[in-house]
Design an enzyme around this catalytic site. Structure first.
Site, short mmCIF file in Angstrom:
data_model
loop_
_atom_site.label_atom_id
_atom_site.label_comp_id
_atom_site.label_asym_id
_atom_site.label_seq_id
_atom_site.Cartn_x
_atom_site.Cartn_y
_atom_site.Cartn_z
N ARG A 1 30.62 33.85 40.58
CA ARG A 1 31.74 34.14 41.48
C ARG A 1 31.18 34.08 42.89
NH1 ARG A 1 34.54 38.62 43.87
NH2 ARG A 1 36.79 38.42 43.56
N SER B 1 42.81 36.44 35.20
CA SER B 1 42.89 37.85 35.59
C SER B 1 44.32 38.34 35.54
CB SER B 1 42.40 38.03 37.04
OG SER B 1 41.05 37.70 37.14
N LYS C 1 35.11 44.46 45.08
CA LYS C 1 36.15 43.47 45.38
C LYS C 1 37.05 44.07 46.46
CE LYS C 1 39.33 40.37 43.00
NZ LYS C 1 40.77 40.53 42.90
N1 3NM Z 1 37.79 41.66 39.78
P1 3NM Z 1 32.25 46.13 39.77
S1 3NM Z 1 37.53 44.16 39.98
C1 3NM Z 1 35.62 40.74 40.53
O1 3NM Z 1 40.36 43.96 39.03
C2 3NM Z 1 36.52 41.85 40.24
O2 3NM Z 1 40.37 41.79 38.83
C3 3NM Z 1 38.45 42.79 39.60
O3 3NM Z 1 32.89 44.76 40.24
C4 3NM Z 1 39.84 42.86 39.12
O4 3NM Z 1 31.80 45.94 38.37
C5 3NM Z 1 36.21 43.20 40.40
O5 3NM Z 1 31.07 46.25 40.71
C6 3NM Z 1 34.92 43.76 40.87
O6 3NM Z 1 33.26 47.20 39.98
C7 3NM Z 1 34.10 44.29 39.73
#
Ligand code: 3NM
Length: 213
Positions: free
Chosen positions: A38, A110, A138
């Protein structure tokens, strides 16, 4: 190893810690079987170079390689799959292209709530659902759906669900109990001082949770 087993721990590298290749290799060494690239900041040429190297690495470790958002790059490096969000190319359009020209390629989509999930599962091979918990990784993440929101989606859809957002060692077992097939993490591995050890510990916790269904 089945698809469900491979996506049980799904590591996303966003390049903000340790560098894509270094951190991906540490995760692979620990036994992670799905890596997503990503990369939202670099020009296409650079993303392509990184993707090519990650493709080679993931082959060596018999892991799946998924590219986020950039279908052009996913195809160019023969990635196993493409993952799109709600603002990226429409899942429906990518599904048609895959069926016509790239059969067997994995499409992940997603979804942030039940209605998005029900629409996305028409086209997706798996869904990324979240954010389950608050995440600082994010910037444009929406409000959290919590364990209850995750449970609702998991029981309503037929395709495998990979939960995402704020998942770490302390909550991974609870998340898997909600009925999802896998968990996706960035910071729990990438922002750890020792990503390999962190990934190993997550895999152990997952191994001790319920089996995938
Ligand atoms: N997408 P971490 S949350 C890339 O909710 C991403 O769709 C998300 O990172 C969504 O594991 C997210 O550090 C970040 O929380 C995930």
């Amino acid at each position: 190893m089945s698809f469900a087993e491979k996506i049980r721990l799904y590591f996303i590298t966003d390049g903000r810690s340790h560098g894509h290749e270094r951190v991906a290799e540490m995760a692979l060494k620990a036994g992670v079987k799905t890596i997503q690239l990503r990369e939202k900041r670099l020009p296409a040429r650079e993303i392509y170079g990184i993707a090519k190297r990650l493709r080679r690495l993931t082959y060596d470790y018999e892991a799946l390689f998924i590219v986020n958002d950039r279908f052009d790059i996913a195809i160019s490096v023969e990635a196993d799959g493409i993952h799109v969000g709600q603002e990226d190319l429409p899942a429906k359009a990518i599904r048609s292209l895959i069926d016509e020209k790239f059969p067997g390629m994995i499409l992940g989509v997603s979804a942030r709530d039940l209605s998005e999930a029900l629409e996305a599962e028409k086209y997706a091979d798996y869904l990324g659902v979240g954010p389950v918990f608050p995440t600082s990784t994010k910037e444009d993440a929406r409000e959290v759906i919590g364990i209850d929101g995750l449970k609702k989606v998991c029981s309503a859809v037929k395709v495998p669900v990979v939960a995402i957002g704020g998942i770490n060692h302390s909550n991974v077992s609870e998340v898997l109990k909600a009925g999802c097939t896998g968990v996706a993490v960035i910071s729990a591995i990438a922002f750890s001082e020792n990503p390999e050890k962190s990934a190993e510990e997550l895999l152990n916790l997952i191994e001790n949770s319920n089996k995938p269904h």
